[in-house]
Design a protein around this motif. Structure first.
Motif, PDB file in Angstrom:
ATOM      1  N   ASP A 111     -40.810  -3.152 -21.300  1.00 49.98           N
ATOM      2  CA  ASP A 111     -41.852  -2.360 -20.637  1.00 49.98           C
ATOM      3  C   ASP A 111     -41.585  -2.270 -19.142  1.00 49.98           C
ATOM      4  OD1 ASP A 111     -44.585  -1.052 -20.660  1.00 49.98           O
ATOM      5  OD2 ASP A 111     -44.967  -2.716 -19.273  1.00 49.98           O
ATOM      6  N   GLU A 113     -38.662  -2.462 -17.726  1.00 50.57           N
ATOM      7  CA  GLU A 113     -37.495  -1.586 -17.567  1.00 50.57           C
ATOM      8  C   GLU A 113     -37.894  -0.123 -17.697  1.00 50.57           C
ATOM      9  OE1 GLU A 113     -33.246  -0.882 -17.136  1.00 50.57           O
ATOM     10  OE2 GLU A 113     -34.743  -2.316 -16.455  1.00 50.57           O
ATOM     11  N   TRP A 114     -38.791   0.164 -18.641  1.00 52.64           N
ATOM     12  CA  TRP A 114     -39.279   1.543 -18.815  1.00 52.64           C
ATOM     13  C   TRP A 114     -40.009   1.994 -17.545  1.00 52.64           C
ATOM     14  CZ3 TRP A 114     -44.024   3.906 -18.546  1.00 52.64           C
ATOM     15  CH2 TRP A 114     -44.105   5.213 -19.032  1.00 52.64           C
ATOM     16  N   ARG A 115     -40.855   1.129 -16.986  1.00 50.43           N
ATOM     17  CA  ARG A 115     -41.597   1.498 -15.778  1.00 50.43           C
ATOM     18  C   ARG A 115     -40.650   1.712 -14.604  1.00 50.43           C
ATOM     19  NH1 ARG A 115     -44.509  -2.369 -13.875  1.00 50.43           N
ATOM     20  NH2 ARG A 115     -44.049  -4.005 -15.396  1.00 50.43           N
ATOM     21  N   LYS A 117     -37.499   2.758 -14.689  1.00 51.21           N
ATOM     22  CA  LYS A 117     -36.829   4.039 -14.858  1.00 51.21           C
ATOM     23  C   LYS A 117     -37.789   5.205 -14.628  1.00 51.21           C
ATOM     24  CE  LYS A 117     -33.288   2.380 -18.062  1.00 51.21           C
ATOM     25  NZ  LYS A 117     -32.746   2.445 -19.455  1.00 51.21           N
ATOM     26  N   THR A 150     -35.552  -1.176 -30.089  1.00 51.69           N
ATOM     27  CA  THR A 150     -35.006   0.128 -29.757  1.00 51.69           C
ATOM     28  C   THR A 150     -34.138   0.738 -30.856  1.00 51.69           C
ATOM     29  OG1 THR A 150     -33.084  -0.877 -28.669  1.00 51.69           O
ATOM     30  CG2 THR A 150     -35.023  -0.431 -27.299  1.00 51.69           C
TER      31      THR A 150
END
Length: 252
Positions: A111, A113-115, A117, A150
């Protein structure tokens, strides 16, 4: 100019689809009864894991209600993306329940890492980033269990549940723009249609019923709730199949 064929013939009632719908309704009602009570007593040792997977149980159950409504409204085929989401969520929530803290750490890191990016993408697109919002730092090391979240095929392999990956892949053709998705509305003679020409959505209902039962089993493994346990048994009987949870076979 091509002719558009308007609406299709009334679809025959499928016994398997009817049983599956009945099983789903049983567990939707159990969910409503349990949550409408206003509190859920989960064992303290499962508190953090339960908090995570409860949200996914809500997502699965409410989406199953949405799929049923779609079937009743002659929009069963168009609910395929919801069916795929139910399938994916049901196995991931079981994995979190089985693995525990390390699974939660993986999800938390993903999460972040998603934020990171996403915030960078906002800036690249010329969007303003609110003051005080900063991107988390990149991951300091690879996540050992990243593939379990993933890569759905990897998770299916770990659970010796490759049979779940096949419908997942088939449903994916209606989630993304594909030739198969377009051809669903084109007849064998090339005629256009405003309804799905080849409709196999009753199998989707059966898949949803299996996933809702498995999700309820995952929740019940933490709650050990008599009402939910009884509803699971009733749903299995209504579906006519002794559905159980797949078992984690590989590491993680």
């Amino acid at each position: 100019m091509k002719t558009v064929v308007m609406s299709g013939a009334a679809k025959a009632v499928d016994p398997v689809g009817e049983r599956a719908a009945g099983a789903i309704r049983i567990l939707v009602k159990a969910f409503d009864d349990l949550t409408d009570a206003g509190h859920v007593q989960d064992p303290a040792e499962h508190d953090e894991v339960f908090t995570w997977i409860f949200g996914w149980w809500v997502w699965i159950t409410r989406n199953s209600k949405l799929v049923l409504l779609a079937h009743e409204a002659d929009l069963a085929h168009e609910s395929s993306p919801n069916v795929r989401s139910i399938l994916e969520h049901s196995l991931v929530m079981q994995w979190v329940a089985d693995v525990g803290a390390e699974a939660l750490s993986t999800l938390t890191a993903l999460d972040a890492e998603w934020r990171r990016k996403f915030i960078n993408e906002l800036s690249a697109a010329g969007w303003s980033v609110p003051a005080g919002v900063t991107a988390p730092p990149p991951l300091s090391e690879p996540l050992k269990l990243k593939g379990k979240v993933t890569n759905f095929n990897e998770l299916c392999v770990n659970y010796d549940a490759r049979s779940l990956y096949i419908p997942y892949r088939m449903l994916s053709t209606h989630v993304h723009p594909t030739a198969k998705g377009a051809l669903a509305y084109i007849g064998d003679e090339g005629q256009l249609a405003n309804y799905p020409v080849h409709d196999d959505s009753d199998s989707d209902l059966a898949l949803v019923a299996v996933c809702v039962i498995q999700a309820a089993l995952t929740i019940d493994s933490l709650l050990d709730n008599e009402v939910l346990t009884a509803a699971i048994a009733e749903a299995r009987e209504r579906l006519g199949a002794a559905i159980d949870r797949p078992q984690l076979g590989g590491p993680g």
